[in-house]
Design a protein around this motif. Sequence first.
Motif, PDB file in Angstrom:
ATOM      1  N   ARG A  54       2.122   6.202  -3.023  1.00  0.00           N
ATOM      2  CA  ARG A  54       3.139   7.212  -3.342  1.00  0.00           C
ATOM      3  C   ARG A  54       3.514   7.201  -4.816  1.00  0.00           C
ATOM      4  NH1 ARG A  54       2.748   6.200   1.574  1.00  0.00           N
ATOM      5  NH2 ARG A  54       3.393   7.645   3.231  1.00  0.00           N
ATOM      6  N   ALA A  55       3.475   6.031  -5.436  1.00  0.00           N
ATOM      7  CA  ALA A  55       3.756   5.973  -6.870  1.00  0.00           C
ATOM      8  C   ALA A  55       2.677   6.697  -7.665  1.00  0.00           C
ATOM      9  CB  ALA A  55       3.863   4.517  -7.315  1.00  0.00           C
ATOM     10  N   PHE A  56       1.435   6.528  -7.287  1.00  0.00           N
ATOM     11  CA  PHE A  56       0.348   7.238  -7.967  1.00  0.00           C
ATOM     12  C   PHE A  56       0.512   8.750  -7.821  1.00  0.00           C
ATOM     13  CE2 PHE A  56      -2.732   3.473  -7.965  1.00  0.00           C
ATOM     14  CZ  PHE A  56      -2.767   3.392  -9.342  1.00  0.00           C
ATOM     15  N   LEU A  57       0.823   9.204  -6.621  1.00  0.00           N
ATOM     16  CA  LEU A  57       0.965  10.646  -6.400  1.00  0.00           C
ATOM     17  C   LEU A  57       2.140  11.220  -7.186  1.00  0.00           C
ATOM     18  CD1 LEU A  57       0.279  10.854  -2.552  1.00  0.00           C
ATOM     19  CD2 LEU A  57      -1.226  11.627  -4.402  1.00  0.00           C
ATOM     20  N   LEU A  58       3.277  10.541  -7.163  1.00  0.00           N
ATOM     21  CA  LEU A  58       4.448  11.020  -7.900  1.00  0.00           C
ATOM     22  C   LEU A  58       4.183  11.048  -9.396  1.00  0.00           C
ATOM     23  CD1 LEU A  58       7.445  11.827  -8.035  1.00  0.00           C
ATOM     24  CD2 LEU A  58       7.997   9.381  -8.102  1.00  0.00           C
ATOM     25  N   GLY A  59       3.610   9.963  -9.928  1.00  0.00           N
ATOM     26  CA  GLY A  59       3.327   9.909 -11.357  1.00  0.00           C
ATOM     27  C   GLY A  59       2.327  10.960 -11.791  1.00  0.00           C
ATOM     28  N   GLY A  60       1.315  11.200 -10.968  1.00  0.00           N
ATOM     29  CA  GLY A  60       0.328  12.225 -11.311  1.00  0.00           C
ATOM     30  C   GLY A  60       0.932  13.618 -11.355  1.00  0.00           C
ATOM     31  N   CYS A  61       1.779  13.941 -10.366  1.00  0.00           N
ATOM     32  CA  CYS A  61       2.400  15.271 -10.333  1.00  0.00           C
ATOM     33  C   CYS A  61       3.319  15.491 -11.538  1.00  0.00           C
ATOM     34  CB  CYS A  61       3.188  15.438  -9.037  1.00  0.00           C
ATOM     35  SG  CYS A  61       2.159  15.569  -7.551  1.00  0.00           S
ATOM     36  N   LEU A  62       4.155  14.510 -11.853  1.00  0.00           N
ATOM     37  CA  LEU A  62       5.093  14.676 -12.966  1.00  0.00           C
ATOM     38  C   LEU A  62       4.366  14.728 -14.310  1.00  0.00           C
ATOM     39  CD1 LEU A  62       7.987  12.313 -11.832  1.00  0.00           C
ATOM     40  CD2 LEU A  62       8.005  14.808 -11.910  1.00  0.00           C
ATOM     41  N   THR A  63       3.332  13.930 -14.472  1.00  0.00           N
ATOM     42  CA  THR A  63       2.576  13.955 -15.725  1.00  0.00           C
ATOM     43  C   THR A  63       1.880  15.296 -15.915  1.00  0.00           C
ATOM     44  OG1 THR A  63       2.202  11.564 -15.547  1.00  0.00           O
ATOM     45  CG2 THR A  63       0.823  12.762 -17.105  1.00  0.00           C
ATOM     46  N   LEU A  64       1.371  15.861 -14.829  1.00  0.00           N
ATOM     47  CA  LEU A  64       0.716  17.169 -14.907  1.00  0.00           C
ATOM     48  C   LEU A  64       1.714  18.268 -15.264  1.00  0.00           C
ATOM     49  CD1 LEU A  64      -1.904  18.770 -14.541  1.00  0.00           C
ATOM     50  CD2 LEU A  64      -1.341  18.987 -12.106  1.00  0.00           C
ATOM     51  N   ARG A 106       0.829  -1.216   0.000  1.00  0.00           N
ATOM     52  CA  ARG A 106       0.000   0.000   0.000  1.00  0.00           C
ATOM     53  C   ARG A 106       0.860   1.261   0.000  1.00  0.00           C
ATOM     54  NH1 ARG A 106      -4.432   1.710   4.543  1.00  0.00           N
ATOM     55  NH2 ARG A 106      -2.554   2.088   5.773  1.00  0.00           N
ATOM     56  N   TRP A 107       1.888   1.310   0.832  1.00  0.00           N
ATOM     57  CA  TRP A 107       2.781   2.479   0.898  1.00  0.00           C
ATOM     58  C   TRP A 107       3.350   2.781  -0.481  1.00  0.00           C
ATOM     59  CZ3 TRP A 107       7.713   3.985  -0.141  1.00  0.00           C
ATOM     60  CH2 TRP A 107       8.222   5.097   0.549  1.00  0.00           C
ATOM     61  N   THR A 108       3.794   1.752  -1.187  1.00  0.00           N
ATOM     62  CA  THR A 108       4.405   1.945  -2.497  1.00  0.00           C
ATOM     63  C   THR A 108       3.395   2.422  -3.528  1.00  0.00           C
ATOM     64  OG1 THR A 108       5.967   0.161  -1.989  1.00  0.00           O
ATOM     65  CG2 THR A 108       5.775   0.833  -4.295  1.00  0.00           C
TER      66      THR A 108
END
Length: 385
Positions: free
Chosen positions: A275-285, A270-272
């Motif tokens: 955080r992976a979703f949040l990081l990927g969303g920010c960089l894609t935006l 769950r931790w991974t």
Amino acid sequence: MGAPGATSFALLFTLESLTRAIIASVIPLQVLTLIGNPKGVSLVYFVVSGLGLMANFLVPLLVRAISRRFTYSLGALASLTAALLFMGEGLGGTALAMLLRAFGTACFAICLNLYILDYIKGRELNRLEPLRLFFAAAAWTVGPALGVFLWTRVGHVVPFAISACCAVLLLSYFWFLRASDDRAIVKARSPAPNPFLNVGRFFAQPRLRLGWLIAFTRSAWWAMFFVYVPVFAVEGGLGAEVGGLLVSAGNGLLFLAPLIGRVVERKGVRWTIVRAFLLGGCLTLVAAVTMTFAPAVAAPIVVAAAVASVALDVSGNLPFLRSVRPSQRAGMTTVFVTYRDASEVAPPGVFALILMMLPLPFVFVASAASYFAGAWFARHVPRRM
């Protein structure tokens, strides 16, 4: 490599990846050349992927009728035929080849996942996912860039010819496994599933439903990456070859899979995932915003976003694999792998609507939003994973 286990299954996955990776970035560029605009590319992918989703439900019926090993072999033959059809450069032949390629991928995914669930148990699954991703990393790193280079500089048939050869090699190794002393790919312990009876049972179970949603969101991002990053490179003036290099660079991050696997074991699934979703969303935006005025800046940012998607490749299937009941493995796996086809149907349809009204960067905005939603839902993954 002739025994049932993580190594032989990872190698099968690698050979399948070779078959697909060499033409992964060439296909959207060929469709763009034939049609001439990104909206048309989205519509072609939407129609073909919709038919491919139906084909996904045909695969279990084939397993029941002709056995698992012959269904896997049929998938390899479909991939071989698709590579030959792509050589014709006609729109009709290209669309049919895309459909056959989707059918072959469905055969590979369903059959191999069933074999994995038969032979790999418990926490061993946590180690298998990084292993097979690491094995396939070379194919997905070299393949897209090499395919576009060969397509533009050497001859349009060359990458498809290589894909055809890889399909033959895949089929040969698969049958070698059957001939080995351990008979890795002969015994099917799980019964062949009836796909239509299991859809309701699957989505009635919250953990399986959540596992499907996580896998779908991750796969949808990759579907966007493979199709629209090459299109962005061409439309932004960077060139087709740069588009292939960007896709290869993103896939090269698969070499981080073993390292990320250690993070999953230490921090938890769950931790991974969150955080992976949040990081990927920010960089894609951020990439979506910058590509409107600085395509050369947006390009490395969207590649960096692939780090998060690789982390999801390592951990994203585990909520399903660790939650499915042993007695339901065959039927539930058949439904679970529809995330791949659904992720290739829904995004092109949504993106086609977006592109009717808005420019290309909004495709990346939509993908970022899906990752933020994925982070929200992933909070419900059990802590003990």
